[in-house]
Write an enzyme that holds these catalytic residues in place. Structure first.
Site, mmCIF file in Angstrom:
data_model
loop_
_atom_site.group_PDB
_atom_site.id
_atom_site.type_symbol
_atom_site.label_atom_id
_atom_site.label_comp_id
_atom_site.label_asym_id
_atom_site.label_seq_id
_atom_site.Cartn_x
_atom_site.Cartn_y
_atom_site.Cartn_z
ATOM 1 C CB SER A 1 -0.945 -0.159 1.462
ATOM 2 O OG SER A 1 -1.898 -0.652 1.293
ATOM 3 C CG HIS B 1 -2.426 -0.530 -4.237
ATOM 4 N ND1 HIS B 1 -3.012 0.799 -4.437
ATOM 5 C CD2 HIS B 1 -2.178 -1.119 -3.247
ATOM 6 C CE1 HIS B 1 -2.855 0.092 -3.215
ATOM 7 N NE2 HIS B 1 -2.591 0.015 -2.734
ATOM 8 C CD GLU C 1 -3.180 3.311 -6.797
ATOM 9 O OE1 GLU C 1 -3.625 4.691 -6.680
ATOM 10 O OE2 GLU C 1 -2.645 2.748 -5.717
ATOM 11 C CG ASN D 1 -3.890 3.542 0.066
ATOM 12 O OD1 ASN D 1 -4.682 3.383 0.156
ATOM 13 N ND2 ASN D 1 -2.527 2.255 -0.169
HETATM 14 N N1 CAA Z 1 -17.098 -10.180 -2.486
HETATM 15 C C1 CAA Z 1 -17.445 -10.350 -3.309
HETATM 16 N N2 CAA Z 1 -19.200 -9.742 -3.821
HETATM 17 C C2 CAA Z 1 -18.974 -8.432 -2.768
HETATM 18 C C3 CAA Z 1 -17.809 -8.055 -1.263
HETATM 19 C C4 CAA Z 1 -16.815 -9.182 -1.693
HETATM 20 N N3 CAA Z 1 -15.957 -9.540 -0.829
HETATM 21 N N4 CAA Z 1 -18.567 -7.264 -0.950
HETATM 22 C C5 CAA Z 1 -19.424 -6.540 -1.362
HETATM 23 N N5 CAA Z 1 -19.682 -7.035 -2.475
HETATM 24 C C6 CAA Z 1 -21.045 -7.342 -3.284
HETATM 25 C C7 CAA Z 1 -21.929 -7.284 -3.180
HETATM 26 O O1 CAA Z 1 -22.223 -8.342 -3.386
HETATM 27 C C8 CAA Z 1 -22.835 -6.370 -3.204
HETATM 28 O O2 CAA Z 1 -23.557 -7.098 -5.110
HETATM 29 P P1 CAA Z 1 -25.242 -6.365 -5.479
HETATM 30 O O3 CAA Z 1 -24.881 -4.603 -4.823
HETATM 31 O O4 CAA Z 1 -25.342 -6.655 -6.357
HETATM 32 O O5 CAA Z 1 -26.064 -6.981 -4.673
HETATM 33 C C9 CAA Z 1 -22.240 -5.476 -3.806
HETATM 34 O O6 CAA Z 1 -20.993 -5.971 -3.444
HETATM 35 C C10 CAA Z 1 -22.610 -4.307 -2.355
HETATM 36 O O7 CAA Z 1 -22.176 -5.008 -1.551
HETATM 37 P P2 CAA Z 1 -23.024 -4.987 -0.112
HETATM 38 O O8 CAA Z 1 -24.407 -4.793 -0.366
HETATM 39 O O9 CAA Z 1 -23.176 -5.914 0.810
HETATM 40 O O10 CAA Z 1 -22.717 -3.724 0.758
HETATM 41 P P3 CAA Z 1 -22.639 -2.034 0.357
HETATM 42 O O11 CAA Z 1 -23.005 -1.509 -0.695
HETATM 43 O O12 CAA Z 1 -21.843 -1.251 1.320
HETATM 44 O O13 CAA Z 1 -20.774 -2.267 -0.414
HETATM 45 C C11 CAA Z 1 -18.355 -2.286 -0.569
HETATM 46 C C12 CAA Z 1 -19.909 -3.129 0.035
HETATM 47 C C13 CAA Z 1 -18.078 -2.678 -2.065
HETATM 48 C C14 CAA Z 1 -16.849 -2.639 -0.340
HETATM 49 C C15 CAA Z 1 -18.866 -0.496 -0.235
HETATM 50 O O14 CAA Z 1 -19.293 -0.325 0.623
HETATM 51 C C16 CAA Z 1 -17.284 0.474 -0.876
HETATM 52 O O15 CAA Z 1 -17.123 0.227 -2.105
HETATM 53 N N6 CAA Z 1 -16.630 0.307 0.198
HETATM 54 C C17 CAA Z 1 -15.700 1.589 0.309
HETATM 55 C C18 CAA Z 1 -14.156 0.588 0.047
HETATM 56 C C19 CAA Z 1 -12.964 1.519 -0.614
HETATM 57 O O16 CAA Z 1 -12.857 2.187 -0.363
HETATM 58 N N7 CAA Z 1 -11.974 0.331 -1.186
HETATM 59 C C20 CAA Z 1 -10.214 1.058 -0.969
HETATM 60 C C21 CAA Z 1 -9.942 0.998 0.651
HETATM 61 S S1 CAA Z 1 -7.982 1.198 0.108
HETATM 62 C C22 CAA Z 1 -7.257 0.377 -0.528
HETATM 63 O O17 CAA Z 1 -7.839 -0.910 -1.100
HETATM 64 C C23 CAA Z 1 -6.017 0.079 -1.094
HETATM 65 C C24 CAA Z 1 -5.252 0.015 0.438
HETATM 66 O O18 CAA Z 1 -3.901 -0.194 -0.045
HETATM 67 C C25 CAA Z 1 -5.730 0.448 1.819
HETATM 68 P P1 NAD Z 2 -3.289 -9.147 6.014
HETATM 69 O O1 NAD Z 2 -2.932 -9.147 7.511
HETATM 70 O O2 NAD Z 2 -4.881 -9.337 5.982
HETATM 71 O O3 NAD Z 2 -2.445 -10.538 5.865
HETATM 72 C C1 NAD Z 2 -1.251 -10.626 5.587
HETATM 73 C C2 NAD Z 2 -1.316 -12.411 5.859
HETATM 74 O O4 NAD Z 2 -0.308 -12.134 4.826
HETATM 75 C C3 NAD Z 2 -1.244 -13.027 6.550
HETATM 76 O O5 NAD Z 2 -2.602 -14.110 6.382
HETATM 77 C C4 NAD Z 2 -0.293 -13.612 6.933
HETATM 78 O O6 NAD Z 2 -0.316 -14.389 7.616
HETATM 79 C C5 NAD Z 2 0.792 -13.450 6.043
HETATM 80 N N1 NAD Z 2 1.819 -13.437 5.573
HETATM 81 C C6 NAD Z 2 2.477 -12.916 6.871
HETATM 82 N N2 NAD Z 2 4.526 -13.096 7.116
HETATM 83 C C7 NAD Z 2 4.083 -14.108 5.824
HETATM 84 C C8 NAD Z 2 4.999 -14.717 4.648
HETATM 85 N N3 NAD Z 2 6.488 -14.675 4.829
HETATM 86 N N4 NAD Z 2 4.849 -15.705 3.997
HETATM 87 C C9 NAD Z 2 3.799 -15.985 3.710
HETATM 88 N N5 NAD Z 2 2.399 -15.374 4.602
HETATM 89 C C10 NAD Z 2 3.053 -14.300 5.437
HETATM 90 O O7 NAD Z 2 -3.306 -8.193 4.814
HETATM 91 P P2 NAD Z 2 -3.909 -7.905 3.518
HETATM 92 O O8 NAD Z 2 -4.806 -6.271 4.056
HETATM 93 O O9 NAD Z 2 -4.804 -8.234 2.886
HETATM 94 O O10 NAD Z 2 -2.458 -6.583 3.534
HETATM 95 C C11 NAD Z 2 -1.461 -7.737 2.345
HETATM 96 C C12 NAD Z 2 -0.766 -6.394 1.573
HETATM 97 O O11 NAD Z 2 -1.346 -5.773 1.105
HETATM 98 C C13 NAD Z 2 -0.017 -5.556 2.763
HETATM 99 O O12 NAD Z 2 1.021 -4.731 2.222
HETATM 100 C C14 NAD Z 2 -1.160 -4.641 2.340
HETATM 101 O O13 NAD Z 2 -0.451 -3.073 2.609
HETATM 102 C C15 NAD Z 2 -1.547 -4.256 1.194
HETATM 103 N N6 NAD Z 2 -2.578 -3.732 0.707
HETATM 104 C C16 NAD Z 2 -4.087 -4.232 2.076
HETATM 105 C C17 NAD Z 2 -5.267 -3.567 1.613
HETATM 106 C C18 NAD Z 2 -6.291 -3.570 2.148
HETATM 107 O O14 NAD Z 2 -7.244 -2.938 2.253
HETATM 108 N N7 NAD Z 2 -6.073 -4.029 3.489
HETATM 109 C C19 NAD Z 2 -5.251 -2.803 0.024
HETATM 110 C C20 NAD Z 2 -4.635 -2.397 -0.637
HETATM 111 C C21 NAD Z 2 -2.964 -3.470 -0.693
#
Ligand code: CAA
Ligand code: NAD
Length: 333
Positions: A167, A188, A200, A238
């Site tokens: 991330s 990503h 990404e 991010n």
């Molecule tokens: N697997 C499969 N389908 C899923 C699912 C999953 N894990 N989660 C949700 N869905 C589907 C559902 O089946 C549903 O489909 P229908 O509309 O056709 O019924 C649809 O997605 C909507 O789901 P829900 O009704 O359960 O819930 P919701 O409308 O609140 O949506 C959500 C859930 C898609 C997660 C929505 O809340 C959302 O878009 N949230 C924001 C998520 C976001 O911003 N993600 C980015 C995070 S940052 C990141 O990932 C990067 C990083 O490095 C940290």
């Molecule tokens: P998570 O904690 O859900 O899962 C990480 C997994 O990696 C765990 O099951 C752990 O047991 C396993 N693990 C740790 N060390 C290991 C190793 N040496 N060999 C094999 N498995 C190992 O974390 P996550 O949210 O899936 O995040 C994973 C990566 O993806 C991170 O780099 C995170 O920054 C990135 N990421 C996270 C998100 C998010 O929304 N959570 C979104 C995009 C990218």
């Protein structure tokens, strides 16, 4: 593999000969010793290894399997893998219900084929033996990621492309643990992977055009919309999203508004599907913490990346968000 000795024949011709093959041309790959190194390097991505089966790894493996790839999904032990398998089963059923709502038989076939495409394992080195692409999705820690890739570099074939789903960490810092910088990049994905359309793609200066093009093509085969970004902190999403989530935590910490009101405001006032605090819980407070901690150490003068004491406190209490049952909110049933 059946086509192992058909060296030199263009993939298009193979498809013509094997007209009945349903496999998408772009995923047809022939990892065979009889191929020249350059032919193998030019072949498309069919066999994918995903290391880390948590939130992201399970989602990436699922989508790769749904789109016809053979996938090895790896984690530290069988218990974690079992959890991943269960979450994939639930998720793929949701996808099938949506995609094949009028055809249960096709839906069931889609589920069976997807699940059959995934092999669960704990042996990192074995998992990459025939991989065309390895995607790492383990804990957000540069040293642990480097150690993993350094070992995989020795075990994987030379044509294998390595990618990190990090991330926030510089792709180059991770890639430098290997001898294949030209075959290294960032892929990503976003959580939840089966739903979020974006991928990404991050190039480091050493990423070859061939590697980059393959990553783009593969991303499209995964059904994602791809964007490209330099190896810069947080890439595109991010860099904007994490400071926003941290600002919401600071607002909560100051007592300016309740968690519910902050989230309701951003959903109803700005049109976000989730509020910033719900999202932080959903992403994982642990992952959010590692992201900000890493940036704060690297860029101490940037106030956007300052540590948030409330986040640190929640982590120390073992509150990681949805995944642990409690974070800013409680998810205990
Ligand atoms: N697997 C499969 N389908 C899923 C699912 C999953 N894990 N989660 C949700 N869905 C589907 C559902 O089946 C549903 O489909 P229908 O509309 O056709 O019924 C649809 O997605 C909507 O789901 P829900 O009704 O359960 O819930 P919701 O409308 O609140 O949506 C959500 C859930 C898609 C997660 C929505 O809340 C959302 O878009 N949230 C924001 C998520 C976001 O911003 N993600 C980015 C995070 S940052 C990141 O990932 C990067 C990083 O490095 C940290
Ligand atoms: P998570 O904690 O859900 O899962 C990480 C997994 O990696 C765990 O099951 C752990 O047991 C396993 N693990 C740790 N060390 C290991 C190793 N040496 N060999 C094999 N498995 C190992 O974390 P996550 O949210 O899936 O995040 C994973 C990566 O993806 C991170 O780099 C995170 O920054 C990135 N990421 C996270 C998100 C998010 O929304 N959570 C979104 C995009 C990218």
């Amino acid at each position: 593999m059946a086509f192992g000795n058909i060296t030199g024949i263009l993939l298009e011709e193979i498809i013509a000969i094997k007209g009945k093959l349903r496999m998408n041309l772009s995923r047809l790959v022939v990892p065979s010793r009889s191929f020249s190194a350059s032919a193998v390097r030019n072949a498309a991505i069919n066999q994918v290894t995903v290391i880390g089966s948590g939130l992201m790894g399970a989602g990436i493996a699922q989508v790769a399997a749904q789109t016809g790839h053979k996938v090895n999904l790896v984690d530290l032990n069988d218990d974690v893998l079992k959890k991943a398998e269960n979450s994939i089963k639930t998720s793929v059923s949701r996808v099938a219900k949506k995609q094949f709502k009028d055809d249960t038989e096709k839906g069931n076939k889609f589920i069976d084929e997807t699940l059959t495409n995934i092999t669960y394992m704990t042996d990192n080195n074995r998992s990459v033996a025939t991989a065309d692409l390895v995607i790492e999705a383990i804990i957000e820690n540069v040293e642990i990621k480097r150690k993993l890739f350094s070992s995989l570099d020795k075990a994987a074939p030379s044509h294998t492309i390595f990618a990190s789903n990090t991330s926030s960490l510089p792709i180059k810092d991770i890639a430098e643990s290997t001898t294949r910088l030209d075959r290294f990049g960032g892929l990503h994905f976003f959580n939840p992977v089966p739903v979020m359309k974006l991928l990404e793609i991050i190039r480091i200066p050493e990423t070859s055009d061939a590697t980059y093009n393959k990553m783009v093509e593969w991303g499209k085969n995964m059904g994602k919309v791809t964007v490209t970004c330099k190896d810069t902190p947080g890439f595109i999403v991010n860099r904007l999203l994490v400071p926003y989530m941290m600002e919401a935590l600071r607002m909560l910490e100051r007592g300016d508004a309740s968690a519910r009101d902050i989230d309701t405001s951003m959903k109803l006032g700005a049109g976000y599907p989730m509020g910033p605090l719900e999202l932080a819980d959903y992403v994982g407070l642990d992952t959010s913490y590692y992201i900000v901690k890493g940036w704060a150490e690297k860029y101490p003068d940037n106030t956007l990346f300052e540590n948030v004491p409330l986040l640190e406190k929640l982590i120390k209490e073992g509150k990681f968000g949805v995944k642990s049952g409690e974070g800013i909110y409680s998810y205990k049933k």
